[in-house]
Design a protein around this motif. Structure first.
Motif, PDB file in Angstrom:
ATOM      1  N   ALA A 309      41.797  24.280  35.906  1.00  0.00           N
ATOM      2  CA  ALA A 309      43.061  23.587  36.154  1.00  0.00           C
ATOM      3  C   ALA A 309      44.131  24.026  35.163  1.00  0.00           C
ATOM      4  O   ALA A 309      45.060  23.282  34.878  1.00  0.00           O
ATOM      5  N   ARG A 310      43.982  25.241  34.644  1.00  0.00           N
ATOM      6  CA  ARG A 310      44.926  25.762  33.667  1.00  0.00           C
ATOM      7  C   ARG A 310      45.455  27.121  34.153  1.00  0.00           C
ATOM      8  O   ARG A 310      44.823  28.154  33.958  1.00  0.00           O
ATOM      9  N   PRO A 311      46.601  27.121  34.866  1.00  0.00           N
ATOM     10  CA  PRO A 311      47.125  28.385  35.386  1.00  0.00           C
ATOM     11  C   PRO A 311      47.256  29.435  34.287  1.00  0.00           C
ATOM     12  O   PRO A 311      47.622  29.121  33.155  1.00  0.00           O
ATOM     13  N   THR A 312      46.942  30.659  34.607  1.00  0.00           N
ATOM     14  CA  THR A 312      47.029  31.730  33.621  1.00  0.00           C
ATOM     15  C   THR A 312      47.388  33.042  34.305  1.00  0.00           C
ATOM     16  O   THR A 312      47.119  33.229  35.491  1.00  0.00           O
ATOM     17  N   LYS A 313      47.996  33.916  33.558  1.00  0.00           N
ATOM     18  CA  LYS A 313      48.176  35.289  34.001  1.00  0.00           C
ATOM     19  C   LYS A 313      47.504  36.247  33.027  1.00  0.00           C
ATOM     20  O   LYS A 313      47.710  37.453  33.066  1.00  0.00           O
ATOM     21  N   SER A 314      46.655  35.680  32.157  1.00  0.00           N
ATOM     22  CA  SER A 314      45.910  36.470  31.177  1.00  0.00           C
ATOM     23  C   SER A 314      44.513  36.764  31.711  1.00  0.00           C
ATOM     24  O   SER A 314      43.719  35.856  31.934  1.00  0.00           O
ATOM     25  N   GLU A 315      44.203  38.027  31.900  1.00  0.00           N
ATOM     26  CA  GLU A 315      42.866  38.405  32.346  1.00  0.00           C
ATOM     27  C   GLU A 315      41.816  38.032  31.305  1.00  0.00           C
ATOM     28  O   GLU A 315      40.677  37.698  31.654  1.00  0.00           O
ATOM     29  N   ILE A 316      42.169  38.090  30.030  1.00  0.00           N
ATOM     30  CA  ILE A 316      41.227  37.732  28.973  1.00  0.00           C
ATOM     31  C   ILE A 316      40.838  36.261  29.095  1.00  0.00           C
ATOM     32  O   ILE A 316      39.648  35.903  29.108  1.00  0.00           O
ATOM     33  N   ARG A 317      41.828  35.376  29.174  1.00  0.00           N
ATOM     34  CA  ARG A 317      41.544  33.947  29.306  1.00  0.00           C
ATOM     35  C   ARG A 317      40.735  33.671  30.578  1.00  0.00           C
ATOM     36  O   ARG A 317      39.786  32.882  30.578  1.00  0.00           O
ATOM     37  N   TRP A 318      41.112  34.312  31.657  1.00  0.00           N
ATOM     38  CA  TRP A 318      40.460  34.105  32.953  1.00  0.00           C
ATOM     39  C   TRP A 318      38.969  34.433  32.873  1.00  0.00           C
ATOM     40  O   TRP A 318      38.111  33.643  33.265  1.00  0.00           O
ATOM     41  N   LEU A 319      38.633  35.615  32.348  1.00  0.00           N
ATOM     42  CA  LEU A 319      37.231  36.023  32.273  1.00  0.00           C
ATOM     43  C   LEU A 319      36.453  35.214  31.246  1.00  0.00           C
ATOM     44  O   LEU A 319      35.282  34.876  31.469  1.00  0.00           O
ATOM     45  N   GLN A 320      37.068  34.894  30.120  1.00  0.00           N
ATOM     46  CA  GLN A 320      36.375  34.132  29.090  1.00  0.00           C
ATOM     47  C   GLN A 320      35.962  32.752  29.607  1.00  0.00           C
ATOM     48  O   GLN A 320      34.876  32.260  29.303  1.00  0.00           O
ATOM     49  N   THR A 321      36.835  32.138  30.378  1.00  0.00           N
ATOM     50  CA  THR A 321      36.533  30.783  30.855  1.00  0.00           C
ATOM     51  C   THR A 321      35.587  30.788  32.049  1.00  0.00           C
ATOM     52  O   THR A 321      34.596  30.047  32.068  1.00  0.00           O
ATOM     53  N   ILE A 322      35.859  31.617  33.039  1.00  0.00           N
ATOM     54  CA  ILE A 322      34.995  31.666  34.216  1.00  0.00           C
ATOM     55  C   ILE A 322      33.588  32.125  33.834  1.00  0.00           C
ATOM     56  O   ILE A 322      32.592  31.694  34.420  1.00  0.00           O
ATOM     57  N   GLY A 323      33.504  32.983  32.825  1.00  0.00           N
ATOM     58  CA  GLY A 323      32.198  33.486  32.382  1.00  0.00           C
ATOM     59  C   GLY A 323      31.259  32.413  31.903  1.00  0.00           C
ATOM     60  O   GLY A 323      30.028  32.592  31.916  1.00  0.00           O
ATOM     61  N   ARG A 324      31.799  31.244  31.497  1.00  0.00           N
ATOM     62  CA  ARG A 324      30.915  30.152  31.041  1.00  0.00           C
ATOM     63  C   ARG A 324      30.010  29.662  32.166  1.00  0.00           C
ATOM     64  O   ARG A 324      28.952  29.081  31.901  1.00  0.00           O
ATOM     65  N   GLY A 325      30.424  29.872  33.403  1.00  0.00           N
ATOM     66  CA  GLY A 325      29.615  29.393  34.516  1.00  0.00           C
ATOM     67  C   GLY A 325      28.717  30.458  35.124  1.00  0.00           C
ATOM     68  O   GLY A 325      27.964  30.168  36.053  1.00  0.00           O
ATOM     69  N   LEU A 326      28.776  31.674  34.613  1.00  0.00           N
ATOM     70  CA  LEU A 326      28.037  32.771  35.231  1.00  0.00           C
ATOM     71  C   LEU A 326      26.674  33.029  34.609  1.00  0.00           C
ATOM     72  O   LEU A 326      25.933  33.893  35.087  1.00  0.00           O
ATOM     73  N   ARG A 327      26.319  32.300  33.567  1.00  0.00           N
ATOM     74  CA  ARG A 327      24.982  32.480  32.995  1.00  0.00           C
ATOM     75  C   ARG A 327      23.934  31.931  33.960  1.00  0.00           C
ATOM     76  O   ARG A 327      24.152  30.924  34.640  1.00  0.00           O
ATOM     77  N   THR A 328      22.804  32.584  33.990  1.00  0.00           N
ATOM     78  CA  THR A 328      21.721  32.152  34.871  1.00  0.00           C
ATOM     79  C   THR A 328      20.962  30.983  34.252  1.00  0.00           C
ATOM     80  O   THR A 328      21.045  30.734  33.053  1.00  0.00           O
TER      81      THR A 328
END
Length: 541
Positions: A309-328
């Motif tokens: 719920a935090r709009p961004t145009k930073s690819e770094i922020r985007w990947l860092q946050t979404i990556g928290r849910g990608l661990r198995t």
């Protein structure tokens, strides 16, 4: 002696570092979530300490010092050789072989003059004094520097790190099962027209937080967040990323009003309280952690849904946050990602953001606005107008609900990104790049020979020529472990070959009632190509 063995990505990275060690003084290792970054650092550190060389490991935040040292000890590095540069830490001892320091503490002190290797974790973060140290070490001393980052996209990195080491990609990790698959939903897209941008050390240029909070705290948007999770969240353990403290508090209250056990975590939350919140989350007592940028580094809990719920145009922020849910995790089928910010429309899926070289747009010393980048039109995921599922680019019928858009309903209008991934100009390959390609093609040839299905030297030469337009004249034939870029290229060639063979077989079958020997040979060659396509991933492991 270490108690772990390197995984495929760590082994690749170590081989790449050995290959280039004498040629360069500084390296940036791309180590995405799931590739084992701390384990890789342990192998590198152990290799130096075993030869009597001192290593300094720099973490971005003081909260990660103990966590890092615990991992080092768990992996087998000697506890009595680990010292800490952190305030008045009782284990401060500059003579120990392994020193762990936080970046903010280190830049306030004189840099130690007795180390042989500097390793910087989350090296995409901008610390001016640390950048000066890197430049001095690489240009004036024999000290080697290794940066580690899952998002090496900061505009200044190419100024300080001479060689990019890229052993794997998010896409490959997902395909291997080392990272979770995901499903994107975009239930709402806020109007951000007129919102200004600010620049930060962590994420580069991004939206002004105060203006974002005003928009994102609207009752309709927050209500949509809660309602969407109740309808589609499947009661999964969830983390929610908000704009600022006020926004996070608002969202948390709305979840609590709906009877959902949610807690808020911000930069002001004391360390002990953070650990209690995480413990309650892992035990299931807390269902949702609503946070403001603090669950980015060092958070490895089992997350099965992400609310962004935090709009961004930073690819770094985007990947860092979404990556928290990608661990198995055990019994985890996929990660649900609910994007209430429109960021997936601007930036695309996380495994589609890749760089082939380090950015070199600035020196990282000025707090100026990000330099303008040329826009690049790309295919991005499309939102289903019925169920809001994010369809992959080019998919017309929604794979989730089966909805087929009406004429004109699914037309691409403006799919340009705020930040581009690659330059519009064609990439220029150096002789070194071409040698690496040729060596990896020869490695593939060796693998095929070991499987009893050899390919000829002519096949290797033609494969090289199909990439570069010239023959591999003057290149050495030594093999080098195959990486994602070359592997994917060979795979694409095999797929094309299989399709041509299949078409030829079909045409021959239509013209000849009986199958000829040449037709049988065509089918066998096509099947062999398909088998090789499937086995490419195995060659990388």
């Amino acid at each position: 002696m270490l108690t772990i063995t390197p995984n495929f990505a760590q082994e690749r990275a170590l081989n790449m570092l050995r290959r280039d060690w004498k040629q360069y003084n500084s390296f940036m290792v791309y180590s995405p979530t799931g590739s084992g970054k701390t384990g890789l650092a342990s192998f590198i550190t152990d290799g130096h300490v075993s030869r009597g060389m001192r290593v300094m490991f720099v973490v971005p935040y003081t909260t990660l010092i103990t966590q890092t040292s615990d991992r080092f000890i768990q992996y087998g590095l000697p506890e009595d050789e680990i010292g800490y540069i952190w305030r008045d830490h009782p284990n401060y001892d500059p003579e120990r072989m392994i020193q762990i320091a936080s970046a903010d503490t280190l830049i306030r002190r004189d840099f130690p003059d007795n180390i042989d290797l500097l390793i910087i974790d989350e090296a995409h973060l901008r610390r001016k004094k640390l950048l000066e140290v890197i430049k001095y070490l690489t240009e004036k001393t024999q000290v080697k520097v290794i940066g580690l980052s899952g998002t090496p996209f900061s505009s200044f990195l190419g100024q300080y790190y001479q060689q990019l080491i890229k052993p794997t990609t998010i896409k490959e990790l997902i395909n291997r099962g080392d990272l979770s698959t995901y499903e994107f939903f975009a239930p709402s897209m806020p109007d951000l027209k007129g919102v200004k941008s600010n620049r930060s050390n962590e994420y580069g240029s991004d939206y002004n937080e105060e203006q974002l909070a005003e928009i994102m705290s609207g009752a309709d948007l927050v209500g949509d967040i809660v309602r969407n999770w109740l309808e589609h969240g499947q009661d999964r353990p969830t983390i929610c990323f908000c704009v600022n403290v006020r926004h996070a508090n608002y969202v948390t209250i709305e979840f609590n009003r709906a009877g959902i056990a949610a807690e808020v975590m911000t930069a002001g939350t004391p360390h002990d309280e953070r650990q209690l919140i995480i413990h309650r989350f892992e035990q299931g007592a807390t269902k949702i952690i609503v946070n403001v940028g603090v669950l980015v580094a060092g958070f490895d809990s089992d997350v099965r849904a992400v609310i962004y719920a935090r709009p961004t145009k930073s690819e770094i922020r985007w990947l860092q946050t979404i990556g928290r849910g990608l661990r198995t995790a055990p019994d985890k089928d996929t990660c649900l990602i609910f994007d209430h910010s429109g960021s997936v429309h601007r930036l695309g899926f996380p495994d589609a953001i890749e760089y082939g070289e380090l950015p070199n747009k600035s020196d990282g010393m000025k707090d100026s606005r990000a330099q303008e980048r040329t826009e690049k039109i790309e295919k991005l995921p499309k939102e289903c107008s019925q169920c809001h599922y994010m369809k992959p680019a080019g998919v017309y019928v929604c794979p989730k609900c089966g909805h087929k858009p009406l004429a004109g309903e699914d037309v691409d209008v403006d799919t340009s990104r705020g930040l581009k991934k690659f330059s519009k100009q064609e990439r220029k390959y150096t002789k070194e790049d071409k040698q690496r390609w040729w060596s990896q093609i020869k490695y593939y040839q060796r693998q095929r020979l070991s499987q009893g299905k050899p390919v000829s030297d002519g096949w290797c030469a033609h494969t090289y020529k199909s990439k570069f337009g010239t023959w591999p004249n003057g290149l050495q034939d030594y093999p080098q472990e195959i990486g994602p870029e070359v592997s994917n290229f060979i795979k694409s060639k095999l797929i094309a070959y299989a399709k041509v063979r299949e078409k030829q077989q079909k045409q021959q079958g239509e013209s000849e009632p009986q199958m000829s020997l040449s037709g049988i040979s065509t089918i066998l060659e096509s099947r062999d190509a398909l088998r090789q396509i499937r086995s490419i991933g195995g060659l990388q492991q």
